[in-house]
Scaffold this active site. Structure first.
Site, PDB file in Angstrom:
ATOM      1  N   ALA A 159     -31.026   3.820  26.668  1.00 50.94           N
ATOM      2  CA  ALA A 159     -30.115   2.934  25.771  1.00 50.94           C
ATOM      3  C   ALA A 159     -29.058   2.646  27.663  1.00 50.94           C
ATOM      4  CB  ALA A 159     -28.987   4.526  25.566  1.00 50.94           C
ATOM      5  N   CYS A 179     -39.678  11.253  24.078  1.00 50.87           N
ATOM      6  CA  CYS A 179     -39.659   9.679  24.078  1.00 50.87           C
ATOM      7  C   CYS A 179     -39.288   9.406  25.651  1.00 50.87           C
ATOM      8  CB  CYS A 179     -38.445   9.499  22.983  1.00 50.87           C
ATOM      9  SG  CYS A 179     -37.571   7.413  23.101  1.00 50.87           S
ATOM     10  N   ASP A 196     -28.724   8.886  22.253  1.00 55.99           N
ATOM     11  CA  ASP A 196     -28.459   7.171  22.801  1.00 55.99           C
ATOM     12  C   ASP A 196     -26.849   7.288  22.261  1.00 55.99           C
ATOM     13  OD1 ASP A 196     -31.706   7.449  21.923  1.00 55.99           O
ATOM     14  OD2 ASP A 196     -31.162   5.325  22.573  1.00 55.99           O
ATOM     15  N   ASN A 217     -30.194  10.523  18.751  1.00 60.68           N
ATOM     16  CA  ASN A 217     -31.669  10.439  19.538  1.00 60.68           C
ATOM     17  C   ASN A 217     -32.441  10.120  19.153  1.00 60.68           C
ATOM     18  OD1 ASN A 217     -32.452   9.953  22.323  1.00 60.68           O
ATOM     19  ND2 ASN A 217     -33.440  11.580  22.278  1.00 60.68           N
TER      20      ASN A 217
HETATM   21  P1  RI2 Z   1     -32.085   6.533  28.786  1.00 61.38           P
HETATM   22  C1  RI2 Z   1     -33.645   5.249  24.129  1.00 61.38           C
HETATM   23  O1  RI2 Z   1     -34.844   4.881  22.587  1.00 61.38           O
HETATM   24  C2  RI2 Z   1     -34.315   7.277  23.812  1.00 61.38           C
HETATM   25  O2  RI2 Z   1     -33.515   7.475  22.147  1.00 61.38           O
HETATM   26  C3  RI2 Z   1     -34.251   8.405  24.802  1.00 61.38           C
HETATM   27  O3  RI2 Z   1     -33.726   9.436  24.440  1.00 61.38           O
HETATM   28  C4  RI2 Z   1     -32.665   6.776  25.298  1.00 61.38           C
HETATM   29  O4  RI2 Z   1     -32.700   5.652  24.800  1.00 61.38           O
HETATM   30  C5  RI2 Z   1     -31.978   7.229  26.186  1.00 61.38           C
HETATM   31  O5  RI2 Z   1     -32.967   6.195  27.675  1.00 61.38           O
HETATM   32  P2  RI2 Z   1     -35.257   3.812  22.529  1.00 61.38           P
HETATM   33  O6  RI2 Z   1     -34.038   2.267  23.516  1.00 61.38           O
HETATM   34  O7  RI2 Z   1     -30.410   6.341  29.360  1.00 61.38           O
HETATM   35  O8  RI2 Z   1     -35.917   3.780  22.981  1.00 61.38           O
HETATM   36  O9  RI2 Z   1     -31.623   8.186  29.000  1.00 61.38           O
HETATM   37  O10 RI2 Z   1     -35.008   3.316  21.248  1.00 61.38           O
HETATM   38  O11 RI2 Z   1     -33.077   6.008  29.830  1.00 61.38           O
END
Ligand code: RI2
Length: 315
Positions: free
Chosen positions: A19, A124, A193, A203
């Protein structure tokens, strides 16, 4: 391809993911677009910037960091194209710098929650959750991080890669091993997210099952998220859209052909109700999920008039 179209494509196909990274990449794409627009007519400039906004906005529906970043960059008042361009560049630079600083601050706040010898489970790949582990480890705390594989796109491997490169003891488990493994876990830390006005967290799919298992085992469940991941439109009662991704991520095209009547569902996110969340660690401090309303109103400065805003975008 321009920076704008390339960024939009990479966000859509998840070459750029997470995100926070999505928000920063979108802010940078608006900045590059503003720099490259050739017109001297302010209305035409604004129209082209609105197209850029709409293109980026349409790439992924769930992470609120995306529309919040776009909105932060597009807040400008200008009397000519040069003023508009400069304001957009300054807004984008400020957003990117403050979002990077937020990750660092959350790392410091979150590290206070981690004790020497703790085993921490994450799901994740969250760069903010990693910032907490990295900070705690650099403080000399002896920690072990348990990372789930995270089907179907295996973002757990990215987490494992971060942790191994940082020298942090790591254990990789299957998503389905979470409940079995929870007995050995002292703390769960995940990213987000989107966070709604009632403090529920959206999330990566599977997060709510991790929260249930943690609740059953009386293990604290902590969310690490910057304030721009809180959803202003949830203040007006709107639901955050859960992205449904292509079935081919779950089942190969060959097997889909073998079972032509089979339906494959692939929701990318799920919702963890606030009652399973002990704390949300933000760059303005560690808060209870019940404080989400105040973050949206006071920190993000949104009220109900804004959420019904003229452009109708889901921010
Ligand atoms: P940061 C990701 O989504 C994950 O769900 C993760 O927990 C969230 O974004 C936040 O990521 P995806 O893009 O901003 O993998 O903490 O679908 O890095």
């Amino acid at each position: 391809m321009t920076v704008l179209t390339e960024t939009a494509e990479k966000i859509r196909n998840m070459e750029i993911r997470g995100a926070g990274k999505i928000g920063r990449a979108a802010a940078n794409a608006l900045k590059e677009e503003a720099k490259s627009i050739q017109t001297g007519d302010l209305n035409e400039f604004n129209r082209q910037m609105a197209d850029a906004y709409n293109l980026l906005y349409s790439t992924r529906p769930t992470a609120v960091s995306l529309p919040n970043a776009l909105r932060a960059v597009m807040q400008y008042r200008a009397y000519n194209v040069e003023e508009a361009r400069q304001a957009i560049v300054a807004n984008a630079d400020a957003f990117i710098a403050s979002s990077e600083d937020a990750v660092r601050r959350i790392g410091e706040f979150g590290a206070h929650r981690i004790k020497d010898g703790d085993t921490i489970l994450t799901h994740c790949n969250s760069s903010v959750a990693f910032s907490i582990f990295d900070t705690a480890f650099k403080q000399g705390k002896n920690i072990n991080v348990v990372a789930t594989e995270t089907r179907p796109r295996q973002q757990g491997y990215i987490t494992v890669d971060f942790l191994q490169k940082a020298g942090i003891p790591t254990t990789l488990i299957l998503d389905s091993a979470v409940r079995y493994y929870m007995k050995k876990v002292d703390l769960v830390v995940v990213g987000a997210d989107a966070i709604t006005a009632n403090g529920s967290v959206i999330n990566k799919v599977g997060t709510s099952q991790v929260a249930l298992a943690a609740n059953e085992a009386r293990v604290n469940f902590v969310v690490a998220a910057e304030t721009y991941k809180f959803s202003p439109r949830s203040l007006a009662g709107e639901m955050v859209e859960i992205e449904e991704r292509d079935p081919s991520e779950v089942l190969s095209p060959e097997l889909q052909k073998k079972w032509p009547k089979l339906k494959v569902a692939n929701p990318a996110f799920d919702i963890t109700p606030h009652k399973y969340i002990d704390m949300i660690i933000t760059e303005i401090g560690a808060i209870s999920p019940e404080m989400a309303y105040w973050v949206i109103k006071d920190k993000l400065g949104w009220d109900l008039e804004d959420t019904a805003g003229a452009n109708g975008k889901g921010v």
